[in-house]
Design a protein around this motif. Structure first.
Motif, PDB file in Angstrom:
ATOM      1  N   GLU A 209      44.769  23.969  65.693  1.00 40.63           N
ATOM      2  CA  GLU A 209      45.315  22.667  66.074  1.00 40.63           C
ATOM      3  C   GLU A 209      44.348  21.505  65.906  1.00 40.63           C
ATOM      4  OE1 GLU A 209      47.639  25.886  68.056  1.00 40.63           O
ATOM      5  OE2 GLU A 209      45.499  25.462  67.754  1.00 40.63           O
ATOM      6  N   ASP A 210      43.054  21.737  65.882  1.00 36.31           N
ATOM      7  CA  ASP A 210      42.095  20.648  65.720  1.00 36.31           C
ATOM      8  C   ASP A 210      42.296  20.012  64.346  1.00 36.31           C
ATOM      9  OD1 ASP A 210      39.959  18.904  65.642  1.00 36.31           O
ATOM     10  OD2 ASP A 210      38.492  20.353  66.357  1.00 36.31           O
ATOM     11  N   THR A 211      42.478  18.692  64.333  1.00 34.63           N
ATOM     12  CA  THR A 211      42.765  18.002  63.072  1.00 34.63           C
ATOM     13  C   THR A 211      41.528  17.420  62.395  1.00 34.63           C
ATOM     14  OG1 THR A 211      43.248  15.989  64.334  1.00 34.63           O
ATOM     15  CG2 THR A 211      45.109  17.409  63.757  1.00 34.63           C
ATOM     16  N   ALA A 212      40.336  17.626  62.974  1.00 29.25           N
ATOM     17  CA  ALA A 212      39.124  17.094  62.338  1.00 29.25           C
ATOM     18  C   ALA A 212      38.709  17.982  61.167  1.00 29.25           C
ATOM     19  CB  ALA A 212      37.992  16.990  63.348  1.00 29.25           C
ATOM     20  N   TRP A 213      38.577  19.254  61.422  1.00 29.47           N
ATOM     21  CA  TRP A 213      38.280  20.208  60.346  1.00 29.47           C
ATOM     22  C   TRP A 213      38.382  21.605  60.931  1.00 29.47           C
ATOM     23  CZ3 TRP A 213      34.460  23.907  59.212  1.00 29.47           C
ATOM     24  CH2 TRP A 213      33.545  24.121  60.235  1.00 29.47           C
ATOM     25  N   MET A 312      30.451  17.046  61.130  1.00 24.72           N
ATOM     26  CA  MET A 312      30.050  18.457  61.135  1.00 24.72           C
ATOM     27  C   MET A 312      28.922  18.715  62.138  1.00 24.72           C
ATOM     28  SD  MET A 312      28.247  19.007  57.414  1.00 24.72           S
ATOM     29  CE  MET A 312      27.063  17.889  56.691  1.00 24.72           C
ATOM     30  N   VAL A 313      28.028  17.778  62.329  1.00 29.76           N
ATOM     31  CA  VAL A 313      26.946  17.992  63.293  1.00 29.76           C
ATOM     32  C   VAL A 313      27.485  17.999  64.725  1.00 29.76           C
ATOM     33  CG1 VAL A 313      24.863  16.955  64.288  1.00 29.76           C
ATOM     34  CG2 VAL A 313      25.101  17.137  61.804  1.00 29.76           C
ATOM     35  N   HIS A 314      28.503  17.199  65.006  1.00 31.34           N
ATOM     36  CA  HIS A 314      29.032  17.093  66.364  1.00 31.34           C
ATOM     37  C   HIS A 314      29.691  18.375  66.861  1.00 31.34           C
ATOM     38  CE1 HIS A 314      29.427  12.422  66.009  1.00 31.34           C
ATOM     39  NE2 HIS A 314      28.213  12.798  66.369  1.00 31.34           N
ATOM     40  N   HIS A 315      30.256  19.168  65.955  1.00 30.97           N
ATOM     41  CA  HIS A 315      31.078  20.297  66.415  1.00 30.97           C
ATOM     42  C   HIS A 315      30.813  21.597  65.667  1.00 30.97           C
ATOM     43  CE1 HIS A 315      33.373  17.471  68.806  1.00 30.97           C
ATOM     44  NE2 HIS A 315      33.533  16.711  67.741  1.00 30.97           N
ATOM     45  N   THR A 316      29.758  21.660  64.882  1.00 32.16           N
ATOM     46  CA  THR A 316      29.562  22.827  64.028  1.00 32.16           C
ATOM     47  C   THR A 316      28.181  23.429  64.248  1.00 32.16           C
ATOM     48  OG1 THR A 316      30.838  21.625  62.362  1.00 32.16           O
ATOM     49  CG2 THR A 316      29.804  23.683  61.668  1.00 32.16           C
ATOM     50  N   GLN A 332      34.814  23.590  78.161  1.00 33.02           N
ATOM     51  CA  GLN A 332      33.884  24.315  77.304  1.00 33.02           C
ATOM     52  C   GLN A 332      33.829  23.693  75.918  1.00 33.02           C
ATOM     53  OE1 GLN A 332      35.082  28.423  77.429  1.00 33.02           O
ATOM     54  NE2 GLN A 332      34.386  28.714  79.543  1.00 33.02           N
ATOM     55  N   ALA A 333      34.989  23.275  75.403  1.00 31.42           N
ATOM     56  CA  ALA A 333      35.020  22.665  74.072  1.00 31.42           C
ATOM     57  C   ALA A 333      34.363  21.287  74.066  1.00 31.42           C
ATOM     58  CB  ALA A 333      36.462  22.570  73.578  1.00 31.42           C
ATOM     59  N   GLN A 334      34.618  20.489  75.104  1.00 27.45           N
ATOM     60  CA  GLN A 334      34.157  19.106  75.084  1.00 27.45           C
ATOM     61  C   GLN A 334      32.702  18.959  75.528  1.00 27.45           C
ATOM     62  OE1 GLN A 334      36.268  17.769  73.471  1.00 27.45           O
ATOM     63  NE2 GLN A 334      38.354  17.827  74.254  1.00 27.45           N
ATOM     64  N   LEU A 335      32.300  19.671  76.591  1.00 27.40           N
ATOM     65  CA  LEU A 335      30.926  19.553  77.093  1.00 27.40           C
ATOM     66  C   LEU A 335      29.996  20.551  76.420  1.00 27.40           C
ATOM     67  CD1 LEU A 335      29.130  18.122  79.321  1.00 27.40           C
ATOM     68  CD2 LEU A 335      29.510  20.181  80.677  1.00 27.40           C
ATOM     69  N   ASN A 336      30.424  21.794  76.346  1.00 31.95           N
ATOM     70  CA  ASN A 336      29.580  22.885  75.867  1.00 31.95           C
ATOM     71  C   ASN A 336      29.720  23.120  74.365  1.00 31.95           C
ATOM     72  OD1 ASN A 336      28.961  26.299  76.814  1.00 31.95           O
ATOM     73  ND2 ASN A 336      27.577  24.591  77.024  1.00 31.95           N
ATOM     74  N   GLY A 337      30.755  22.521  73.759  1.00 28.10           N
ATOM     75  CA  GLY A 337      31.002  22.748  72.341  1.00 28.10           C
ATOM     76  C   GLY A 337      30.838  21.509  71.487  1.00 28.10           C
ATOM     77  N   THR A 338      30.302  20.437  72.069  1.00 27.58           N
ATOM     78  CA  THR A 338      30.008  19.206  71.333  1.00 27.58           C
ATOM     79  C   THR A 338      28.494  19.007  71.317  1.00 27.58           C
ATOM     80  OG1 THR A 338      32.118  18.252  72.034  1.00 27.58           O
ATOM     81  CG2 THR A 338      30.462  16.723  71.219  1.00 27.58           C
ATOM     82  N   VAL A 339      27.988  18.451  70.236  1.00 28.57           N
ATOM     83  CA  VAL A 339      26.538  18.342  70.032  1.00 28.57           C
ATOM     84  C   VAL A 339      26.101  16.888  70.095  1.00 28.57           C
ATOM     85  CG1 VAL A 339      24.642  18.747  68.415  1.00 28.57           C
ATOM     86  CG2 VAL A 339      26.487  20.439  68.629  1.00 28.57           C
TER      87      VAL A 339
END
Length: 437
Positions: A209-213, A312-316, A332-339
């Motif tokens: 569902e994520d539309t960024a990549w 790509m750096v923010h979420h990969t 978890q996705a927003q705090l722990n899964g974002t860079v």
């Protein structure tokens, strides 16, 4: 007696290597190191078993979570290997996104029109300076002028980005006007991007569902040799410009939008096509085709470099998973899964701190000029859970040579593991990209 054995598979596969095993036994602890049994904590016993036993309990080998010290060391090793400054601890399961939002000071959500228009002034001034440098620079300095101008025009995107999140102005009509105008030099349709981007925030790193990549699906990779080669180049050497393909695929197809969104999408598309129909011929009329390349195309490619790199750096990262919807957890996705990534200060100024990205994913309503204050608060309250880096080549190399095909257990499998004989783009990157952290 209850006994838990950790990493038994490792010992069977690596009998010559030393490995510590903790056997939980009161009142002492025993360690097996190599072929020697070392006993600690038994003051008066010479043997591991007590002299009198009334029953027999079978010891069962089960995996054991590493101790906090081992976890810290492991994350430290991963940080060094991947190019991170810190890899955050897993969040406790009882933490919610509301808990994190409530920990932020109220003032970081406040819109300040003076600060908002200051970002516009910075972007307009830096972009005008960039165009002036392009007009005056000798050919050998043009790459520097293009780099500056491409970074400056990225600031326009960040302004439109704030407008789309309703965090630029208290006047919502003004936000839509400014957002549309800010996106025009990038020929980005404002409303299609806004609708798509809202879904990215609602479902960050959600597998489908994520539309960024998304990571590559194994089924895509195995579809055909031609597609496999195209994917390897797109997620390898061309990855810093893959936002161009994303822009083209996602923003101009009316079928990708809900019926109630189509009217606004058409208005944005009309604005973009009008800019192309009027602006491009005017540039060519005044400066020629080479002028269009110098003054518009090259800065536009510079903008897409930052668009792709930031995304790509923010979420990969190899340790950050994409998860199916039924397993996905918002905090978890927003705090722990974002860079969070620090860049040279001039880049952060021209791009209005968009790289201070964790608070933006905690709440998109935080204006760009308040992101640093919000991040400082997150560090104070949730610091050990944050992923943080300073931009470096090792970080880019990790993303571009490892983070490829989705795998539930490993998060990613690299192309050269799946198809080593065909992975020339990836082996090329491994050779030419520096490993400086």
């Amino acid at each position: 007696m209850a006994c838990r054995l950790a990493d038994s598979v490792f010992l069977f596969k690596n009998p010559t290597q030393s490995r510590k095993i903790v056997a939980h036994y009161s009142p002492g602890t025993c360690h097996l190191k190599g072929n020697k049994l070392i006993q600690k904590g038994f003051k008066h016993q010479r043997h591991l078993q007590p002299k009198i036993r009334t029953n027999l309990i079978q010891a069962v080998a089960v995996p054991v979570a590493p101790s906090p010290a081992d976890s810290f060391e492991y994350r430290k090793q991963l940080s060094e290997r991947y190019g991170f400054r810190q890899i955050g601890e897993p969040l406790p399961e009882n933490v919610t996104l509301r808990d994190v939002i409530d920990s932020l000071p109220k003032q970081v959500f406040e819109i300040d029109d003076v600060k908002a228009w200051k970002t516009v002034l910075i972007s307009v001034t830096s972009y005008a300076l960039g165009l002036f440098m392009i007009s005056k620079a000798p050919w050998y300095l043009l790459p520097l002028a293009w780099a500056w101008t491409g970074t400056a025009v990225t600031g326009f995107f960040v302004i439109g980005h704030d407008c789309a999140h309703k965090s630029f102005s208290k006047n919502k009509l003004m936000e839509d006007i400014v957002g549309t105008l800010a996106f025009l030099p990038l020929i980005y349709p404002y409303e299609p991007w806004r609708f798509k981007h809202d879904r990215h925030h609602a479902k960050t790193n959600m597998l489908s569902e994520d539309t960024a990549w998304h990571p590559v699906w194994a089924e895509e990779f195995d579809t055909s040799p031609f597609l496999r080669k195209a994917i390897m180049y797109g997620y390898g050497p061309f990855r810093p410009w893959m936002s161009i393909a994303h822009w083209l695929i996602w923003h101009f197809d009316l079928k990708k939008f809900r019926p109630n969104e189509v009217k606004r999408v058409k208005i944005s598309l009309a604005c973009v096509f009008a800019f192309m129909a009027i602006g491009w011929p005017l540039i060519i009329y005044k400066t020629g085709i080479m002028g269009w390349i110098k003054f518009w195309l090259m800065p536009w490619l510079g903008y897409h470099f930052w668009m792709s790199t930031f995304t790509m750096v923010h979420h990969t990262a190899p340790h950050i998973p994409f998860k199916a919807s039924e397993e996905w957890n918002a905090v978890q996705a927003q705090l722990n899964g974002t860079v969070h990534c620090d860049y040279p200060r001039w880049i952060e100024i021209l791009c209005h701190d968009i790289s201070v990205h964790i608070p933006h994913h905690i709440s998109p309503r935080i204006p760009s000029y308040n992101l640093r204050a919000a991040h400082k608060s997150l560090q104070e309250h949730w610091g050990k859970y944050l992923n943080e880096a300073t931009w470096n080549w090792r970080l880019m190399k990790t993303i571009m040579t490892i983070c490829h095909v989705y795998n539930k257990e490993q998060n990613y499998v690299a192309f050269d593991q799946l198809a080593p004989e065909e992975s020339h783009p990836i082996t090329f990157l491994k050779k030419v990209l520096p490993d400086y952290a």
